[in-house]
Design a protein around this motif. Structure first.
Motif, short mmCIF file in Angstrom:
data_model
loop_
_atom_site.label_atom_id
_atom_site.label_comp_id
_atom_site.label_asym_id
_atom_site.label_seq_id
_atom_site.Cartn_x
_atom_site.Cartn_y
_atom_site.Cartn_z
N THR A 27 -22.51 60.73 37.20
CA THR A 27 -23.85 60.41 36.72
C THR A 27 -24.59 61.64 36.19
O THR A 27 -24.36 62.75 36.64
CB THR A 27 -24.70 59.78 37.84
N ASP A 28 -25.49 61.38 35.27
CA ASP A 28 -26.33 62.42 34.68
C ASP A 28 -27.63 62.48 35.50
O ASP A 28 -28.65 61.92 35.12
CB ASP A 28 -26.62 62.07 33.22
N TRP A 29 -27.57 63.18 36.63
CA TRP A 29 -28.72 63.18 37.53
C TRP A 29 -29.94 63.85 36.90
O TRP A 29 -31.08 63.42 37.10
CB TRP A 29 -28.37 63.88 38.86
N ASP A 48 -18.79 57.80 29.37
CA ASP A 48 -17.36 57.50 29.52
C ASP A 48 -17.01 56.89 30.87
O ASP A 48 -15.89 56.43 31.07
CB ASP A 48 -16.53 58.78 29.34
N VAL A 49 -17.96 56.88 31.80
CA VAL A 49 -17.62 56.57 33.19
C VAL A 49 -17.33 55.09 33.45
O VAL A 49 -16.28 54.77 34.04
CB VAL A 49 -18.70 57.11 34.15
N PRO A 50 -18.20 54.14 33.09
CA PRO A 50 -17.90 52.75 33.48
C PRO A 50 -16.55 52.25 32.98
O PRO A 50 -15.76 51.69 33.76
CB PRO A 50 -19.07 51.97 32.87
N GLY A 85 -11.59 66.25 29.87
CA GLY A 85 -12.96 66.29 29.38
C GLY A 85 -13.79 65.09 29.73
O GLY A 85 -15.03 65.14 29.60
N ASN A 86 -13.15 64.00 30.16
CA ASN A 86 -13.91 62.80 30.50
C ASN A 86 -13.01 61.83 31.26
O ASN A 86 -11.81 62.09 31.45
CB ASN A 86 -14.49 62.14 29.23
N PHE A 87 -13.57 60.70 31.67
CA PHE A 87 -12.81 59.74 32.46
C PHE A 87 -11.76 59.00 31.63
O PHE A 87 -10.74 58.57 32.17
CB PHE A 87 -13.76 58.73 33.11
N THR A 88 -12.00 58.86 30.34
CA THR A 88 -11.00 58.23 29.48
C THR A 88 -9.74 59.09 29.45
O THR A 88 -8.62 58.58 29.59
CB THR A 88 -11.55 58.05 28.05
#
Length: 225
Positions: free
Chosen positions: A14-16, A98-100, A215-218
């Protein structure tokens, strides 16, 4: 074989910073909301360190956030109309884009769960807000300790009845991964170069030979496919 993935949430999923600043701006208009969010986050580690050191018994992060909010409000000379609601801003964080989808892909073949310093209540409400499809909630509350205390990683593996080498810790923070690796877990570094804003100076690259660095969840889903 990696049978479960456990995740840092604040910063990794998350982007807190942007999310908390948005909540602060709504509750305290006219304030430098980003500076307030940074100051509030700045109380996070010191509050937990008092528990890690044994100076204070285990206290849920919800309560620490509320106490820290009072501290920062005093520093800024402000009083929100509903401080209890503002303290729950940490339950309303938005996910990185990219997370969900990436998390859903990872969940097809493996157990996925948070291993966060957030309480079960906080993580449950945050999951509903951010669309995080966890299989269960792990982390600080089941261990009654805060990362990077080794007990947190050990408790997550024990709760899943898996050996540490069957569990991968996913985080954007090298220190979190180092602590997990010390307990025998596999590790995955996910780059979040703007977690702390455009001037971020830490965790801009993997600092060890983690099992996976992406670099991301993908990219993580593809690496583990």
């Amino acid at each position: 074989m990696i049978r479960a993935l456990i995740f840092d949430v604040f910063g990794t999923c998350t982007d807190w910073r942007s999310s908390v600043a948005r909540e602060v701006a709504a509750a305290l208009p006219g304030l430098d909301a980003t500076a307030f969010a940074d100051a509030w986050r700045g109380e996070y580690q010191p509050a937990m360190e008092r528990i890690r050191s044994g100076a204070r018994s285990y206290t849920a992060l919800d309560d620490l956030h509320r106490e820290n909010l009072d501290t920062v409000c005093t520093r800024f000379g402000v009083t929100p109309d509903d401080p209890a609601d503002l303290a729950r801003a940490w339950e309303r964080l938005d996910p990185w884009s990219d997370v969900p989808e990436g998390l859903a892909r990872l969940r097809r073949d493996r157990i996925v769960a948070p291993c966060s310093n957030g309480s079960i209540a906080l993580m449950t409400r945050l999951a509903r807000h951010a669309g995080l499809g966890w299989d269960c909630i792990l982390g600080a509350e089941i261990a009654r300790a805060y990362k990077p205390d080794p007990a947190v990683y050990r408790a997550a593996c024990a709760a899943l009845r898996l050996a540490p080498q069957e569990v991968m810790m996913v985080a954007a923070h090298n220190s979190d991964l180092a602590a997990a690796r010390a307990e025998g877990l596999a590790t995955a570094f996910v780059l979040r170069p703007t977690e702390h804003g455009p001037e971020q100076a830490t965790d801009l690259a993997p600092e060890a030979d983690w099992d996976v660095s992406v670099g991301n969840f993908t990219e993580l889903a593809e690496a583990l496919a």
